[in-house]
Design an enzyme around this catalytic site. Structure first.
Site, PDB file in Angstrom:
ATOM      1  N   SER A 202       8.071  26.691 -15.932  1.00 39.48           N
ATOM      2  CA  SER A 202       9.004  25.775 -15.277  1.00 39.48           C
ATOM      3  C   SER A 202       8.960  24.368 -15.871  1.00 39.48           C
ATOM      4  CB  SER A 202       8.714  25.707 -13.772  1.00 39.48           C
ATOM      5  OG  SER A 202       7.358  25.377 -13.531  1.00 39.48           O
ATOM      6  N   ASP A 448       4.976  17.693  -4.777  1.00 38.28           N
ATOM      7  CA  ASP A 448       4.939  18.375  -6.063  1.00 38.28           C
ATOM      8  C   ASP A 448       4.580  17.350  -7.138  1.00 38.28           C
ATOM      9  OD1 ASP A 448       5.406  19.606  -8.476  1.00 38.28           O
ATOM     10  OD2 ASP A 448       7.383  20.399  -7.962  1.00 38.28           O
ATOM     11  N   HIS A 451       5.959  18.945 -11.488  1.00 46.26           N
ATOM     12  CA  HIS A 451       7.251  18.781 -12.147  1.00 46.26           C
ATOM     13  C   HIS A 451       7.669  17.312 -12.153  1.00 46.26           C
ATOM     14  CE1 HIS A 451       7.096  23.012 -10.713  1.00 46.26           C
ATOM     15  NE2 HIS A 451       7.554  23.225 -11.939  1.00 46.26           N
TER      16      HIS A 451
END
Length: 481
Positions: A202, A448, A451
């Site tokens: 990702s 998070d 990312h």
């Protein structure tokens, strides 16, 4: 110029001697203005397309714009951005000499040739990955969040409620040289009739979205299209017959996490020697950008499977770095067997750091990356973020040892460790849904810090990719696909 006097009478229709002198003088003035204009135009073009020339303190301050103000409860940017000229590095004298050459010497160079010259020069005399983050509102970000319709909800932090966009206003400044300014048209010309593909997890998808946004504005709305089909996402620019693609393969080799939508599996298993299933999708791609890291970080050991078809699945366990080296051996073998270095280019991204442990940058009372608004500029100790430098070293060593097909190792790790302020934090998705107000109020569980917001840090990673591709000598003419 001296014009001698003549005593003969002036013939009818011939200008007087005074008129002739005036005309010659006017012509000289016009030629001088033209030369000055051409020189300025060429110099501006070179500055725009190739920028590894050293900057004086005055020039840097004028172009960089206002410095970042010290954030309350965060480090001041003053100490890191006050430096006028970076300290001399090996080869800096040659860089200064090159920067002092007259614009006319490069007048016949194309923008691509200019970028190649400065990239080659930088690789010889300057470490692009050693430098500092500079607050530069005039040149960052390279695009606006609202202008890129292809960004997913996972990364649009401002739309998802983040209050400050300061994280967008930093650019990477190498010591002793500059990165060439990203030119989307120039890159798309290199991509004409070609394919670019990001392969991995990702974080590579994060970087793929960044690359799409960096170039998409150059195509009319009806000449570009994004198609998502399982593991393969394809962004097509019809006028260039070019694609920028992402292929989901978090371990590069076959694993039980290969489903692009359902892959949150705690007991992750891999087949270290099985790559053909994924690699069938990479055959013939002109520019391949690989990564694999974050999915290795759940446990210190990896479960190794020899056949997923056998039920129940039987596995062995290996130390993480040993298993990592095994998959890199499989991957490098495939690259050297199937990639033509005269026509294709391979790049490998180093590990993208996470910011889960705030004590690692001297803020033990903070919660992960939550509420961070400034890079870690003035932290004088080594950042301790839990980065697995053994995996970093393994990928660096394997790629450098590949001689048949050279691989560009894009060393983003240390420079990205500084950017604790640029993650999506609580302004993102979880399991496909935006975080609720209650979830956002619980950053210890939901923030998070893996990312990155876009625009943001992955745009800088793509500036490195851009430099390598635009300066490459890969065959330009490809057959229409």
């Amino acid at each position: 110029m001296r014009i001698p006097r003549r005593k003969a009478a002036v013939a009818l229709g011939v200008p007087s001697r005074r008129a002739q002198i005036a005309a010659v003088f006017a012509l000289a003035v016009l030629l001088g203005v033209s030369v000055l204009y051409d020189s300025a135009h060429i110099a501006a073009s070179l500055r725009r397309h190739s920028g590894y020339n050293s900057l004086s303190a005055t020039t840097e301050e004028a172009e960089a714009g206002p410095r970042a103000p010290p954030a309350q409860g965060a480090e001041s940017a003053e100490g890191a951005t006050d430096r006028s000229d970076p300290p001399p590095r090996h080869g800096q004298g040659q860089a200064d000499e090159a920067s002092s050459s007259s614009p006319g010497e490069h007048a016949d160079e194309s923008p691509a040739a200019a970028v190649k010259e400065v990239v080659d020069h930088a690789e010889e005399s300057c470490d692009l990955y050693s430098g500092r983050w500079v607050h530069d509102e005039a040149n960052a970000p390279l695009y606006k969040e609202a202008d890129c319709e292809f960004l997913t909800e996972q990364v649009v932090c401002m739309r998802n409620g983040r209050r400050s966009d300061e994280y967008q206003k930093w650019r990477w400044q190498p010591d002793g040289c500059d990165l060439p300014r990203f030119d989307a048209k120039l890159l798309l010309e290199k991509l004409r009739n070609k394919r670019m593909m990001f392969v991995g997890d990702s974080l590579n998808r994060n970087q793929w979205e960044s690359m799409v946004c960096l170039v998409q504005a150059e195509a009319p709305w009806d000449k570009k299209k994004l198609v998502k089909n399982g593991s393969l996402n394809v962004f097509r620019l019809h006028e260039y017959n070019a694609t920028i693609e992402f292929y989901w393969a978090p371990f590069l080799v076959e694993s039980n996490s290969d489903d692009p939508d359902i892959h949150s599996i705690p007991n992750r298993m891999i087949m270290p020697t099985s790559i053909a299933k994924h690699a069938a999708n990479w055959i013939g791609v002109d520019y391949l950008i690989f990564n694999t890291y974050i999915w290795w970080m759940n446990t210190p050991k990896m479960k190794i499977v020899h056949d997923f078809a056998r039920k129940p699945v039987q596995y062995d366990e290996l130390d993480r770095v040993v298993a990592y080296r095994q998959i890199l051996k499989t991957w490098s073998g495939w690259v050297e067997e199937h990639v033509d270095p005269k026509r294709q280019m391979v790049l490998f991204m180093s590990v993208s750091p996470v910011h889960m442990q705030s004590e690692g940058w001297g803020k033990p009372n903070n919660i992960k990356c939550f509420s961070e608004t400034q890079p870690a500029l003035n932290y004088n100790k080594t950042l301790e973020l839990g980065t697995d430098w053994d995996l970093f070293s393994a990928s660096n060593e394997v790629t450098k040892a590949m001689k048949k097909v050279p691989v560009h190792f894009i060393n983003i790790t240390a420079l990205s460790e500084i950017r604790k302020d640029a993650h999506t934090s609580v302004h993102t998705l979880r399991q496909g849904k935006l975080l609720t107000k209650e979830q956002q109020a619980n950053p210890r569980k939901f923030a998070d810090c893996i990312h990155w917001c876009l625009p943001g840090v992955p745009d800088t990673w793509n500036e490195f990719i851009y430099g390598h591709i635009v300066s490459s000598r890969q065959t330009e003419d490809q057959s229409q696909r």
